[in-house]
Motif scaffolding. Structure first.
Motif, PDB file in Angstrom:
ATOM      1  N   GLN A  19       0.836  -1.199   0.000  1.00  0.00           N
ATOM      2  CA  GLN A  19       0.000   0.000   0.000  1.00  0.00           C
ATOM      3  C   GLN A  19       0.872   1.251   0.000  1.00  0.00           C
ATOM      4  O   GLN A  19       0.594   2.211  -0.706  1.00  0.00           O
ATOM      5  N   ARG A  20       1.919   1.228   0.792  1.00  0.00           N
ATOM      6  CA  ARG A  20       2.809   2.387   0.900  1.00  0.00           C
ATOM      7  C   ARG A  20       3.450   2.714  -0.451  1.00  0.00           C
ATOM      8  O   ARG A  20       3.492   3.874  -0.866  1.00  0.00           O
ATOM      9  N   GLN A  21       3.932   1.696  -1.149  1.00  0.00           N
ATOM     10  CA  GLN A  21       4.561   1.916  -2.457  1.00  0.00           C
ATOM     11  C   GLN A  21       3.561   2.482  -3.459  1.00  0.00           C
ATOM     12  O   GLN A  21       3.852   3.442  -4.177  1.00  0.00           O
ATOM     13  N   MET A  22       2.391   1.892  -3.498  1.00  0.00           N
ATOM     14  CA  MET A  22       1.381   2.345  -4.449  1.00  0.00           C
ATOM     15  C   MET A  22       0.909   3.757  -4.116  1.00  0.00           C
ATOM     16  O   MET A  22       0.764   4.601  -5.010  1.00  0.00           O
ATOM     17  N   ALA A  23       0.666   4.010  -2.846  1.00  0.00           N
ATOM     18  CA  ALA A  23       0.193   5.327  -2.418  1.00  0.00           C
ATOM     19  C   ALA A  23       1.175   6.415  -2.833  1.00  0.00           C
ATOM     20  O   ALA A  23       0.778   7.452  -3.381  1.00  0.00           O
ATOM     21  N   LYS A  24       2.440   6.181  -2.604  1.00  0.00           N
ATOM     22  CA  LYS A  24       3.462   7.170  -2.961  1.00  0.00           C
ATOM     23  C   LYS A  24       3.464   7.403  -4.472  1.00  0.00           C
ATOM     24  O   LYS A  24       3.546   8.547  -4.927  1.00  0.00           O
ATOM     25  N   ALA A  25       3.361   6.343  -5.243  1.00  0.00           N
ATOM     26  CA  ALA A  25       3.430   6.441  -6.698  1.00  0.00           C
ATOM     27  C   ALA A  25       2.232   7.180  -7.308  1.00  0.00           C
ATOM     28  O   ALA A  25       2.384   7.862  -8.321  1.00  0.00           O
ATOM     29  N   ILE A  26       1.062   7.052  -6.707  1.00  0.00           N
ATOM     30  CA  ILE A  26      -0.118   7.691  -7.300  1.00  0.00           C
ATOM     31  C   ILE A  26      -0.579   8.935  -6.539  1.00  0.00           C
ATOM     32  O   ILE A  26      -1.590   9.545  -6.893  1.00  0.00           O
ATOM     33  N   GLY A  27       0.149   9.298  -5.500  1.00  0.00           N
ATOM     34  CA  GLY A  27      -0.112  10.557  -4.818  1.00  0.00           C
ATOM     35  C   GLY A  27      -1.258  10.571  -3.834  1.00  0.00           C
ATOM     36  O   GLY A  27      -1.965  11.579  -3.704  1.00  0.00           O
ATOM     37  N   VAL A  28      -1.440   9.466  -3.117  1.00  0.00           N
ATOM     38  CA  VAL A  28      -2.430   9.423  -2.040  1.00  0.00           C
ATOM     39  C   VAL A  28      -1.758   8.846  -0.797  1.00  0.00           C
ATOM     40  O   VAL A  28      -0.636   8.358  -0.871  1.00  0.00           O
ATOM     41  N   SER A  29      -2.448   8.871   0.310  1.00  0.00           N
ATOM     42  CA  SER A  29      -1.870   8.318   1.539  1.00  0.00           C
ATOM     43  C   SER A  29      -2.117   6.811   1.614  1.00  0.00           C
ATOM     44  O   SER A  29      -3.120   6.313   1.082  1.00  0.00           O
ATOM     45  N   PRO A  30      -1.235   6.081   2.302  1.00  0.00           N
ATOM     46  CA  PRO A  30      -1.490   4.662   2.524  1.00  0.00           C
ATOM     47  C   PRO A  30      -2.804   4.438   3.288  1.00  0.00           C
ATOM     48  O   PRO A  30      -3.503   3.452   3.048  1.00  0.00           O
ATOM     49  N   ALA A  31      -3.146   5.369   4.169  1.00  0.00           N
ATOM     50  CA  ALA A  31      -4.397   5.251   4.929  1.00  0.00           C
ATOM     51  C   ALA A  31      -5.607   5.316   3.998  1.00  0.00           C
ATOM     52  O   ALA A  31      -6.594   4.605   4.202  1.00  0.00           O
ATOM     53  N   TYR A  32      -5.533   6.151   2.962  1.00  0.00           N
ATOM     54  CA  TYR A  32      -6.633   6.243   2.002  1.00  0.00           C
ATOM     55  C   TYR A  32      -6.791   4.927   1.248  1.00  0.00           C
ATOM     56  O   TYR A  32      -7.905   4.423   1.096  1.00  0.00           O
TER      57      TYR A  32
END
Length: 139
Positions: A19-32
């Motif tokens: 989740q952390r990797q994907m969130a960073k790549a697409i510009g959202v938080s891991p919590a989202y």
């Protein structure tokens, strides 16, 4: 979990992405992302879905399916039966009262019934996020 959340989790697992990797790549938080996967957030925006499609390099049918699943992933659904038959209101209220106790087999039977009814084919959702009941009195 919503259908979109389940698909998102599956895509991440298949590609070994956190989740952390994907969130960073697409510009959202891991919590989202976590909230989406667990059904604690409403249906994602069109822009977000496009970022996911681009991130995973999804094309054609798989992209369409992901968009369709997003539209079916509102954890809080409102069904407006005003102007419909009393039976439509009764059925909707009964379903709302028991939905949390229905097993997978029963849910699949209900889905099959809805999908097989010509009145429901292509019904989709109404833009304001409400579903229309199709129970109209015979003419």
């Amino acid at each position: 979990m919503t259908p979109f959340g389940e698909a998102l989790r599956r895509l991440r697992a298949e590609r070994g992405v956190t989740q952390r990797q994907m969130a960073k790549a697409i510009g959202v938080s891991p919590a989202y992302l976590s909230a989406l996967e667990h059904g604690n957030r409403s249906e994602p925006s069109w822009e977000f879905i496009q970022r996911v499609i681009g991130y995973f390099n999804i094309i054609w049918d798989e992209a369409e399916e992901l968009q369709m699943l997003a539209g079916l992933s509102r954890p809080k659904v409102t069904i407006n039966t005003s102007g419909l038959t009393p039976k439509a209101t009764e059925v909707v209220n009964k379903l709302a009262a028991v939905i949390d106790r229905l097993d997978l087999q029963t849910l699949q039977r209900i889905e099959t019934l809805i999908d097989s009814d010509e009145a429901f084919r292509g019904a989709g959702t109404v833009p304001d996020g409400q579903h229309r009941a199709k129970d109209k009195p015979p003419q």
